[in-house]
Design a protein around this motif. Structure first.
Motif, PDB file in Angstrom:
ATOM      1  N   ASP A   1      29.781 -34.472 -43.707  1.00  0.00           N
ATOM      2  CA  ASP A   1      30.451 -33.843 -44.851  1.00  0.00           C
ATOM      3  C   ASP A   1      29.546 -32.812 -45.511  1.00  0.00           C
ATOM      4  O   ASP A   1      30.004 -31.735 -45.904  1.00  0.00           O
ATOM      5  N   GLY A   2      28.265 -33.139 -45.658  1.00  0.00           N
ATOM      6  CA  GLY A   2      27.336 -32.200 -46.281  1.00  0.00           C
ATOM      7  C   GLY A   2      27.157 -30.949 -45.461  1.00  0.00           C
ATOM      8  O   GLY A   2      27.050 -29.844 -46.007  1.00  0.00           O
ATOM      9  N   VAL A   3      27.122 -31.099 -44.132  1.00  0.00           N
ATOM     10  CA  VAL A   3      26.995 -29.939 -43.248  1.00  0.00           C
ATOM     11  C   VAL A   3      28.187 -29.009 -43.426  1.00  0.00           C
ATOM     12  O   VAL A   3      28.038 -27.783 -43.536  1.00  0.00           O
ATOM     13  N   VAL A   4      29.375 -29.588 -43.478  1.00  0.00           N
ATOM     14  CA  VAL A   4      30.595 -28.795 -43.647  1.00  0.00           C
ATOM     15  C   VAL A   4      30.615 -28.124 -45.016  1.00  0.00           C
ATOM     16  O   VAL A   4      30.965 -26.947 -45.146  1.00  0.00           O
ATOM     17  N   ALA A   5      30.226 -28.849 -46.049  1.00  0.00           N
ATOM     18  CA  ALA A   5      30.293 -28.328 -47.410  1.00  0.00           C
ATOM     19  C   ALA A   5      29.261 -27.236 -47.669  1.00  0.00           C
ATOM     20  O   ALA A   5      29.535 -26.278 -48.406  1.00  0.00           O
ATOM     21  N   ASP A   6      28.089 -27.358 -47.057  1.00  0.00           N
ATOM     22  CA  ASP A   6      26.992 -26.438 -47.361  1.00  0.00           C
ATOM     23  C   ASP A   6      26.987 -25.170 -46.518  1.00  0.00           C
ATOM     24  O   ASP A   6      26.396 -24.159 -46.914  1.00  0.00           O
ATOM     25  N   ALA A   7      27.612 -25.202 -45.358  1.00  0.00           N
ATOM     26  CA  ALA A   7      27.553 -24.049 -44.455  1.00  0.00           C
ATOM     27  C   ALA A   7      28.347 -22.870 -45.018  1.00  0.00           C
ATOM     28  O   ALA A   7      29.491 -23.030 -45.455  1.00  0.00           O
ATOM     29  N   THR A   8      27.738 -21.701 -45.001  1.00  0.00           N
ATOM     30  CA  THR A   8      28.427 -20.489 -45.457  1.00  0.00           C
ATOM     31  C   THR A   8      28.759 -19.556 -44.292  1.00  0.00           C
ATOM     32  O   THR A   8      29.502 -18.598 -44.468  1.00  0.00           O
ATOM     33  N   THR A   9      28.208 -19.823 -43.126  1.00  0.00           N
ATOM     34  CA  THR A   9      28.518 -19.038 -41.929  1.00  0.00           C
ATOM     35  C   THR A   9      28.754 -19.996 -40.769  1.00  0.00           C
ATOM     36  O   THR A   9      28.337 -21.162 -40.808  1.00  0.00           O
ATOM     37  N   ALA A  10      29.393 -19.489 -39.737  1.00  0.00           N
ATOM     38  CA  ALA A  10      29.657 -20.300 -38.551  1.00  0.00           C
ATOM     39  C   ALA A  10      28.355 -20.742 -37.892  1.00  0.00           C
ATOM     40  O   ALA A  10      28.222 -21.878 -37.435  1.00  0.00           O
ATOM     41  N   ASP A  11      27.380 -19.839 -37.845  1.00  0.00           N
ATOM     42  CA  ASP A  11      26.095 -20.182 -37.232  1.00  0.00           C
ATOM     43  C   ASP A  11      25.393 -21.303 -37.991  1.00  0.00           C
ATOM     44  O   ASP A  11      24.789 -22.200 -37.383  1.00  0.00           O
ATOM     45  N   GLU A  12      25.452 -21.259 -39.315  1.00  0.00           N
ATOM     46  CA  GLU A  12      24.852 -22.321 -40.118  1.00  0.00           C
ATOM     47  C   GLU A  12      25.508 -23.667 -39.827  1.00  0.00           C
ATOM     48  O   GLU A  12      24.827 -24.696 -39.733  1.00  0.00           O
ATOM     49  N   LEU A  13      26.813 -23.645 -39.685  1.00  0.00           N
ATOM     50  CA  LEU A  13      27.535 -24.883 -39.434  1.00  0.00           C
ATOM     51  C   LEU A  13      27.142 -25.483 -38.081  1.00  0.00           C
ATOM     52  O   LEU A  13      26.882 -26.681 -37.972  1.00  0.00           O
ATOM     53  N   VAL A  14      27.090 -24.660 -37.054  1.00  0.00           N
ATOM     54  CA  VAL A  14      26.721 -25.154 -35.728  1.00  0.00           C
ATOM     55  C   VAL A  14      25.300 -25.711 -35.742  1.00  0.00           C
ATOM     56  O   VAL A  14      25.044 -26.797 -35.192  1.00  0.00           O
ATOM     57  N   SER A  15      24.377 -25.010 -36.370  1.00  0.00           N
ATOM     58  CA  SER A  15      22.990 -25.476 -36.425  1.00  0.00           C
ATOM     59  C   SER A  15      22.885 -26.796 -37.180  1.00  0.00           C
ATOM     60  O   SER A  15      22.196 -27.726 -36.742  1.00  0.00           O
ATOM     61  N   GLY A  16      23.566 -26.885 -38.313  1.00  0.00           N
ATOM     62  CA  GLY A  16      23.530 -28.118 -39.099  1.00  0.00           C
ATOM     63  C   GLY A  16      24.170 -29.281 -38.370  1.00  0.00           C
ATOM     64  O   GLY A  16      23.664 -30.414 -38.406  1.00  0.00           O
ATOM     65  N   PHE A  17      25.253 -29.014 -37.687  1.00  0.00           N
ATOM     66  CA  PHE A  17      25.954 -30.051 -36.923  1.00  0.00           C
ATOM     67  C   PHE A  17      25.083 -30.558 -35.772  1.00  0.00           C
ATOM     68  O   PHE A  17      24.927 -31.766 -35.570  1.00  0.00           O
ATOM     69  N   ALA A  18      24.500 -29.633 -35.031  1.00  0.00           N
ATOM     70  CA  ALA A  18      23.643 -30.008 -33.903  1.00  0.00           C
ATOM     71  C   ALA A  18      22.433 -30.800 -34.381  1.00  0.00           C
ATOM     72  O   ALA A  18      22.048 -31.808 -33.768  1.00  0.00           O
ATOM     73  N   ASP A  19      21.829 -30.363 -35.481  1.00  0.00           N
ATOM     74  CA  ASP A  19      20.667 -31.080 -36.022  1.00  0.00           C
ATOM     75  C   ASP A  19      21.039 -32.498 -36.448  1.00  0.00           C
ATOM     76  O   ASP A  19      20.270 -33.445 -36.241  1.00  0.00           O
ATOM     77  N   LYS A  20      22.205 -32.640 -37.052  1.00  0.00           N
ATOM     78  CA  LYS A  20      22.629 -33.955 -37.523  1.00  0.00           C
ATOM     79  C   LYS A  20      22.944 -34.885 -36.353  1.00  0.00           C
ATOM     80  O   LYS A  20      22.649 -36.091 -36.414  1.00  0.00           O
TER      81      LYS A  20
END
Length: 210
Positions: free
Chosen positions: A80-99
């Motif tokens: 949920d935090g990854v989805v809420a905090d990401a402002t770009t598609a690249d940020e979301l993918v990086s955060g998701f992969a890291d998690k």
């Protein structure tokens, strides 16, 4: 005595004790798996007696299903935090992969138990309803990530939620197995696979904003 304590019913206390027992049991279940765990074995590896465990859970099956449901109820909010905090598609993918990598490192025994339980449901009919319910909540979690990624990329998902979940769950399970086998580079490999796969889940090749 506080108001909150005074209002606790016997049912509340019973449920709280079941949750406490489940948290304790998860450690043993994660180490031994479904087949090798018994209520007595679980009790022997916890601070609770066999009689207490058996009082709150009729059998091993009821305890394991309760444990995994409780654990996965927390898991589905992990991103949920990854989805809420990401402002770009690249940020979301990086955060998701890291998690994804983080949860393999921190909680490998629990994920191993989940895959064990899911496999056992092929043979144990009494497990199937619970497994299907948990699977659906995990699919919904993954879809929240992917649909948000699509919005940030100004695109639409090219696949159904079940297909998306199947693809990402397959990568995760392979990485988990590799990690448990101490294969070198498996976690970085998972990161790379997620980065490669996510754009393929979009209907059109659109350059993500940002």
């Amino acid at each position: 005595m506080t108001t909150a304590t005074a209002r606790r019913t016997p049912a509340d206390k019973h449920d709280e004790r079941r949750r406490t027992l489940a948290e304790s049991a998860l450690r043993t279940l994660g180490e031994l798996g479904y087949a090798r765990s018994s209520l007595r074995e679980i009790a022997n590896n916890s601070e609770f007696s066999h009689g207490v465990v058996h009082y709150y859970f009729h059998d091993k099956l009821e305890l394991i299903v309760f444990c995994v449901k409780q654990y996965k109820a927390t898991c589905v909010h992990r991103y949920d935090g990854v989805v809420a905090d990401a402002t770009t598609a690249d940020e979301l993918v990086s955060g998701f992969a890291d998690k994804l990598v983080e949860t393999i490192v921190d909680e490998a025994p629990m994920h191993r138990l989940w895959y064990d339980l899911r496999s056992q449901s092929m043979f144990e009919e009494s497990l199937r309803e619970a497994v299907l319910h948990i699977d659906q909540t995990l699919e919904d979690m993954v879809w929240r990530v992917v649909s948000t990624y699509a919005e940030l990329a100004d695109a639409e998902p090219a696949m159904s939620p079940s297909v998306v979940y199947g693809l990402l769950d397959g990568l995760f399970q392979q990485a988990l197995l590799g990690y448990l086998c101490e294969r070198e580079g498996v976690l970085e490999g998972l990161r790379a696979q997620v980065h490669d796969l996510m754009p393929m889940l979009l209907r059109a090749a659109v350059t993500p904003r940002g």
